[in-house]
Design an enzyme around this catalytic site. Structure first.
Site, short mmCIF file in Angstrom:
data_model
loop_
_atom_site.label_atom_id
_atom_site.label_comp_id
_atom_site.label_asym_id
_atom_site.label_seq_id
_atom_site.Cartn_x
_atom_site.Cartn_y
_atom_site.Cartn_z
N GLU A 243 1.64 -0.43 -5.14
CA GLU A 243 0.62 0.57 -5.47
C GLU A 243 1.32 1.91 -5.54
OE1 GLU A 243 -3.28 2.94 -3.90
OE2 GLU A 243 -1.58 2.54 -2.61
N ASP B 149 0.82 -1.21 0.00
CA ASP B 149 0.00 0.00 0.00
C ASP B 149 0.86 1.27 0.00
OD1 ASP B 149 -2.73 1.16 0.51
OD2 ASP B 149 -1.68 1.99 2.24
C1 GLC Z 1 -3.99 3.33 -0.44
C2 GLC Z 1 -5.26 2.50 -0.38
C3 GLC Z 1 -6.37 3.36 0.13
C4 GLC Z 1 -6.03 3.82 1.52
C5 GLC Z 1 -4.69 4.54 1.54
C6 GLC Z 1 -4.17 4.70 2.94
O1 GLC Z 1 -4.04 4.29 -1.42
O2 GLC Z 1 -5.53 1.95 -1.64
O3 GLC Z 1 -7.59 2.68 0.13
O4 GLC Z 1 -7.03 4.67 2.00
O5 GLC Z 1 -3.68 3.84 0.82
O6 GLC Z 1 -3.71 3.48 3.44
#
Ligand code: GLC
Length: 566
Positions: A282, A215
């Site tokens: 991500e 993440d």
């Molecule tokens: C990422 C996740 C999102 C979350 C954020 C904080 O972007 O995909 O859903 O709110 O991180 O962890």
């Protein structure tokens, strides 16, 4: 690359896998509390098997106060009690394995929940203590320390700092949080933090997890002195302002962490022959910055978000595809395509917007939405064409639960029901992400939230009244449904395994390529396209998203796969 040679890695399972992103809270509720759970997932594994899913990525299912629905982890070594137990998790892994479905988890390393035991201990400890060193505690600016330590803004709105009250009741230090105050950022220069996550990775690998979606990757590296960032131009949202934060976004020291993780993972693989683990990053950002996480010894994959964020036009789509493929070529990587996720409006709604082919309306940001009128039928037609294109591309394909049913974004969800911190922290200026996280419809029985729960109980987020029309039960019985299409499409995917070769059709609304001699054409235009006779001679239709398609004529907003020349 480490772990496996480049040649071997092209054959590893994850390079061309179909991965299903599963949002546990909204998938299926087995115990009647209105929230999904692990047992609900286990009972519906056949649904995933029928779509041809190779792996499930579970969004965070660890104990959490759910201020950001699991992205605020209170304990990285257990299961959220409302979702089940570690025993339930083990059963899920085993039953999934029987269907050749692997489990991936979602690791949140940038921050934890403010209820995590470490953060609670840090609040009780004194400034300068080892407990506080695991986070970013700093004195405030100004004579009485009442100003935040720097000018960083939080992605979900407001300053990126919150002031604490010290044990003696006086106003005290501030702590940093890239997202909400309930998500304090870890200090990755602290060895405790490094060791903790090493343990976490191994703990879940030992339980049979085959990898992690990681993440908020660009946010983790931070300048150790946390200097002020040059002010963002006026008018940007706080999320966009963070994107301009040169000391807290794609900051170079993040790479040290990912390189270290790769050694942990490679060591684990070496100690467990036959295991092939994957990490997928991500990171929304410029291609070069995203590539930096893949070059050398960091992540195995990174999401290719371009097709998810793009306008419905052939030229930019072609560019997005070729850029992703070309960029990864030199490092021996393969793209991980995705058209939907839990942070983005559903594709049916996005592509149904009447300006979704207008580059001027394109925001390029998954959190900022335009407000044009929507034609959902058009959106469904385009969504079907888009997945048929994406499924034909080289690389992995990540689906988000509910897209196989053609669900739309629930835009009319009442404000009072919305729970997303993005909505709450921006006072509703940003609609937030609840609309794509609505509990799934399994049957047409409205009394049980369309089969989401076993009994009549309020689901955690309300569902639209027409949800039953898109239930698994209904769509499974309809050969024309989106669900039937996904099943057919994924079953045909193994036909394509070679390199992508672009083909010219002479029509600016079409993009076309061949793989293994199979010709794939997408027509995004408002008019039917006549395909050049020389190109299609001797070919027959394998798959087409509209029934009135022939090898010579491709209707508007349609994708076709044509056979090799007979
Ligand atoms: C990422 C996740 C999102 C979350 C954020 C904080 O972007 O995909 O859903 O709110 O991180 O962890």
């Amino acid at each position: 690359m480490t772990g496996a040679s480049t040649e071997e890695s092209s054959k590893l399972w994850w390079t061309d896998a179909v991965v299903y992103q599963l949002y546990p809270r909204s998938f299926a509720d087995s115990n009647g509390d209105g929230r999904g759970d692990l047992e609900g997932i286990r009972k519906h594994l056949d649904h995933l098997h029928a779509i041809g899913v190779n792996a499930i990525w579970l969004t965070p299912c660890f104990p959490s106060p759910q201020r950001d629905h699991g992205y605020d982890v209170a304990d990285y070594f257990d299961i959220e009690p409302t979702y089940g137990s570690l025993d339930d998790f083990d059963r899920l892994v085993a039953d999934a394995a029987q269907r050749s479905i692997r489990l991936l988890l979602d690791v949140v390393p940038n921050h934890c929940s403010s209820e995590h035991a470490w953060f609670q201990a840090a609040l009780k400890a004194a400034p300068g203590s080892p407990e506080r060193a695991r986070y970013w505690f700093r004195d405030g600016k100004g004579p009485d320390g009442a100003e935040p330590p720097n000018n960083w803004r939080a992605i979900f709105g407001g300053p990126a700092w919150t002031r604490v009250t010290e044990a003696d009741g006086t106003p005290g230090q501030w702590y940093l949080h890239a997202f909400t105050p309930w998500q304090p950022d870890f200090n990755w220069y602290c060895q405790d933090v490094v060791d903790y996550f090493d343990r976490m990775l191994r703990f879940w690998f030992d339980r049979g997890v085959e990898g992690f979606r990681v993440d908020a990757v660009p946010v983790l590296g931070k300048h150790p002195d946390l200097p002020d960032t040059p002010p963002a131009p006026p008018g940007l949202t706080d999320a966009q302002a963070w994107g301009r934060n040169i000391y807290g976004h794609f900051y170079e020291t993040g790479h040290d962490v990912w390189k270290h993780w790769r050694t942990v993972i490679d060591d684990y693989e070496r100690a467990h022959p036959g295991r092939h683990l994957v990490t997928i990053s991500e990171s929304y950002g410029k291609p070069e910055a995203v590539l930096a996480f893949l070059r050398g010894d960091e992540f195995h994959q990174s999401f290719a978000f371009d097709l998810m964020l793009i306008t419905w036009l052939a030229a930019p789509m072609r560019k997005a595809i070729s850029d992703s493929i070309d960029m990864l070529g030199p490092v021996g990587g393969t793209p991980a395509w995705t058209l939907n996720n839990h942070d983005t409006q559903r594709i049916v709604t996005r592509l149904g917007r009447l300006n979704s082919n207008d580059p001027a309306a394109f925001t390029g940001n998954n959190l900022v939405y335009v407000d044009a009128p929507i034609d959902l039928e058009l959106g469904r037609r385009r969504a079907r064409a888009a997945i048929t294109l994406a499924a034909a591309l080289p690389g992995a394909l990540y689906l988000f639960q509910g897209e196989e049913l053609g669900l739309e974004e629930y835009l009319d969800m009442p404000d009072a029901a919305r729970e997303d911190p993005l909505f709450i922290r921006t006072n509703g200026k940003e609609l937030g992400r609840d609309g794509c996280r609505v509990p799934l419809p399994w049957t047409s029985d409205a009394t049980t939230s369309f089969g989401f729960s076993p009994v009549a109980v309020e689901p955690w987020l309300p569902q639209p009244q027409n949800w039953g029309d898109f239930s698994v039960e209904k769509e499974a019985a309809d050969p024309q449904s989106m669900l039937s299409w996904y099943r057919i499409l994924m079953a045909h995917r193994p036909l394509l395994s070679g390199d992508l070769v672009w083909v010219e059709t002479g029509n600016p609304d079409c993009l076309a390529f061949e793989r293994d001699g199979v010709l794939v054409v997408l027509n995004v235009g408002a008019d039917a396209a006549a395909l050049p006779a020389a190109l299609v001679a001797g070919r027959t239709v394998i798959l087409a998203t509209q029934p009135d398609t022939t090898s010579q004529r491709l209707p508007s907003d349609t994708c076709v796969w044509l056979s090799t020349v007979h």
